[in-house]
Design an enzyme around this catalytic site. Structure first.
Site, PDB file in Angstrom:
ATOM      1  N   SER A 269      26.290  37.890  27.719  1.00 33.97           N
ATOM      2  CA  SER A 269      27.598  37.244  27.811  1.00 33.97           C
ATOM      3  C   SER A 269      27.716  36.183  26.735  1.00 33.97           C
ATOM      4  O   SER A 269      26.850  35.304  26.623  1.00 33.97           O
ATOM      5  CB  SER A 269      27.789  36.594  29.176  1.00 33.97           C
ATOM      6  OG  SER A 269      28.891  35.707  29.096  1.00 33.97           O
TER       7      SER A 269
ATOM      8  N   ASP B  32      41.753  40.337  45.790  1.00 36.15           N
ATOM      9  CA  ASP B  32      41.454  40.072  44.378  1.00 36.15           C
ATOM     10  C   ASP B  32      41.081  41.351  43.642  1.00 36.15           C
ATOM     11  O   ASP B  32      41.599  41.643  42.557  1.00 36.15           O
ATOM     12  CB  ASP B  32      40.312  39.058  44.252  1.00 36.15           C
ATOM     13  CG  ASP B  32      40.663  37.736  44.888  1.00 36.15           C
ATOM     14  OD1 ASP B  32      41.854  37.528  45.192  1.00 36.15           O
ATOM     15  OD2 ASP B  32      39.761  36.919  45.094  1.00 36.15           O
TER      16      ASP B  32
ATOM     17  N   SER C 220      39.804  34.246  40.117  1.00 30.93           N
ATOM     18  CA  SER C 220      39.041  35.423  40.487  1.00 30.93           C
ATOM     19  C   SER C 220      38.184  36.010  39.377  1.00 30.93           C
ATOM     20  O   SER C 220      38.176  37.214  39.128  1.00 30.93           O
ATOM     21  CB  SER C 220      39.990  36.484  41.031  1.00 30.93           C
ATOM     22  OG  SER C 220      39.381  37.032  42.138  1.00 30.93           O
ATOM     23  N   SER C 221      37.421  35.130  38.739  1.00 30.47           N
ATOM     24  CA  SER C 221      36.514  35.620  37.696  1.00 30.47           C
ATOM     25  C   SER C 221      35.475  36.573  38.280  1.00 30.47           C
ATOM     26  O   SER C 221      35.024  37.500  37.607  1.00 30.47           O
ATOM     27  CB  SER C 221      35.843  34.448  36.977  1.00 30.47           C
ATOM     28  OG  SER C 221      35.272  33.571  37.909  1.00 30.47           O
ATOM     29  N   SER C 222      35.111  36.384  39.548  1.00 34.24           N
ATOM     30  CA  SER C 222      34.091  37.282  40.119  1.00 34.24           C
ATOM     31  C   SER C 222      34.648  38.695  40.324  1.00 34.24           C
ATOM     32  O   SER C 222      34.038  39.675  39.898  1.00 34.24           O
ATOM     33  CB  SER C 222      33.508  36.702  41.411  1.00 34.24           C
ATOM     34  OG  SER C 222      34.532  36.390  42.306  1.00 34.24           O
TER      35      SER C 222
ATOM     36  N   GLU D 120      30.770  42.109  46.783  1.00 35.10           N
ATOM     37  CA  GLU D 120      30.981  40.667  46.991  1.00 35.10           C
ATOM     38  C   GLU D 120      30.557  40.264  48.419  1.00 35.10           C
ATOM     39  O   GLU D 120      29.916  39.234  48.624  1.00 35.10           O
ATOM     40  CB  GLU D 120      32.469  40.349  46.755  1.00 35.10           C
ATOM     41  CG  GLU D 120      32.824  38.901  46.895  1.00 35.10           C
ATOM     42  CD  GLU D 120      32.928  38.149  45.569  1.00 35.10           C
ATOM     43  OE1 GLU D 120      33.183  38.768  44.525  1.00 35.10           O
ATOM     44  OE2 GLU D 120      32.746  36.928  45.608  1.00 35.10           O
TER      45      GLU D 120
ATOM     46  N   GLU E 189      48.615  33.554  51.244  1.00 34.75           N
ATOM     47  CA  GLU E 189      47.254  33.048  51.006  1.00 34.75           C
ATOM     48  C   GLU E 189      46.436  33.001  52.290  1.00 34.75           C
ATOM     49  O   GLU E 189      46.928  32.579  53.334  1.00 34.75           O
ATOM     50  CB  GLU E 189      47.363  31.642  50.404  1.00 34.75           C
ATOM     51  CG  GLU E 189      46.288  31.333  49.411  1.00 34.75           C
ATOM     52  CD  GLU E 189      46.383  32.210  48.166  1.00 34.75           C
ATOM     53  OE1 GLU E 189      45.699  33.256  48.114  1.00 34.75           O
ATOM     54  OE2 GLU E 189      47.145  31.845  47.261  1.00 34.75           O
TER      55      GLU E 189
END
Ligand code: GLA
Length: 386
Positions: free
Chosen positions: A69, A174, A128-130, A162, A35
């Site tokens: 969405s 990610d 990590s939805s982005s 990003e 991490e």
């Protein structure tokens, strides 16, 4: 399939298009260990999960990008494909907009598109939805416009979106994990060289659990960029005495030798980075040897280092991970992702999920006044058409 049928109907209802649409799925990710070292040239060990975002999409001839969405039905975006600039009022839609802008520029091909999304991945929870929606949009555009851009280029394009468009200085982990995910395998990725290999995630008789602390974290607003700057500053100072390409290539004895030249904070950040990189190598080896006990111990020490040296955990994540670590059927537990809220993972023995959920949930509620969500993780394939 619920996700699939739902998004298809939603797409048809919103767009008015009733044929020719195609369906896609993009997973979220958990990082097993390694991490805050992807941006320090280290080894990470993530995997894609079976929670994510479904999309239905089709090209249109109007030159408009229409985004819908089902998770945020009040926001709809219909904009000209020539004007895809960041707009803070567009919220989540900036992610697909930014990816499309970059993909149109890279390929020189532009089109109108209708895309409807529906996800079961908690947003802002550290799964990590982005990166998930970025990779989804990239694969949709690549497929529908027949661009044939290699997956690694799509991954890099999403990371760039990003970094430069959204303004979060994230590493590549990610987007890579989501693009290259493979069912039942974790990915051992060297972030300096982008060499990678798949490691079968054989945990027979055990389960991998995600605990969502429901303490929201917004990566863009967090101290993520600050941690990155602290690492860069530590590396800059160490490089007055050596020639290290990145912080992960410094060894611990050299760090100790030059400790006095760093601030206390820089020293602790570097100590985390260097030891975490070693833990990741050891954890991948332990998994290969079916030594889940050692794998769990490494998870625990990773959490401790993120708490004490890197300072990205906080009361909620500490309560969850440290409570879990004390239970006799838990092999290991740690925060996953950027931290500052978000999720914890735990590797547990046998059929103990219900007990785990009840006991950890109660202590967490009492200590932090929040209710946590628990999911059993299945490791899934990366982004693609379904
Ligand atoms: C976020 C970033 C990743 C990585 C992790 C921490 O998820 O997007 O690039 O740095 O935090 O390991």
């Amino acid at each position: 399939m619920p996700g699939r049928d739902f998004v298809l109907n939603y797409f048809r209802e919103k767009s008015g298009i009733s044929s020719g649409e195609r369906l896609f799925f993009s997973p979220g990710r958990v990082n097993l260990i390694g991490e805050h070292i992807d941006y320090n040239g280290g080894l990470v060990f993530p995997c894609a999960i079976d929670k994510g975002i479904y999309a239905a999409a089709a090209v249109n001839s109007s030159g408009k990008i229409n985004l819908y969405s089902a998770n945020f039905p009040l926001l709809k975006c219909s904009i000209n494909n020539n004007y895809l600039e960041f707009d803070k009022n567009h919220g989540w839609m900036n992610y697909p907009k930014g990816v499309l802008k970059n993909i149109f520029e890279l390929s020189g091909v532009k089109s109108g598109l209708d895309i409807a999304f529906h996800g079961n991945l908690p947003d802002g929870a550290g799964l990590s939805s982005s990166a998930c929606i970025e990779m989804l949009t990239a694969v949709i555009a690549d497929t529908l416009l027949e661009l044939n851009i290699p997956m690694l280029e799509l991954v890099k394009l999403c990371q760039k979106t990003e970094n430069d468009y959204i303004g979060v200085n994230c590493g590549i982990m990610d987007q890579f994990a989501i693009g290259f995910g493979r069912k039942n395998s974790a990915i051992l990725l060297n972030c300096a060289t982008l060499d990678y290999s798949y490691a079968p995630f054989n945990i027979d008789g055990h389960s991998l659990i995600i605990i969502n602390s429901n303490k929201r974290r917004e990566l863009a607003e967090s101290k993520y960029n600050e941690r990155r700057a602290e690492c860069e500053s530590a590396l800059g100072k160490l490089n007055k005495f050596m020639k290290a390409e990145n912080l992960c290539s410094v060894n611990e004895s050299d760090l100790e030798l030059h400790k006095e030249n760093l601030t206390k904070t820089e020293y602790h950040r570097a100590l985390h980075v260097i030891t975490e990189n070693k833990r990741t190598t050891d954890a991948a080896e332990a998994l290969k040897n079916n030594n889940l006990k050692l794998f769990g111990e490494l998870m625990n020490s990773s959490h401790l280092s993120l708490k004490n040296n890197y300072e990205v955990t906080g009361h909620e994540l500490d309560t969850l991970a440290l409570t879990a670590q004390k239970m006799d059927f838990v092999l290991g537990s740690r925060m996953t992702g950027a931290g500052f809220g978000g999720c914890v993972i735990a590797l547990i023995e046998g059929e103990n999920f219900d007990r785990f959920k009840k006991e950890v949930g109660e202590i967490y509620q009492k200590e932090c006044g929040l209710s946590a969500d628990f999911y059993e993780v299945r490791i899934s394939d990366g982004t693609g058409e379904i």
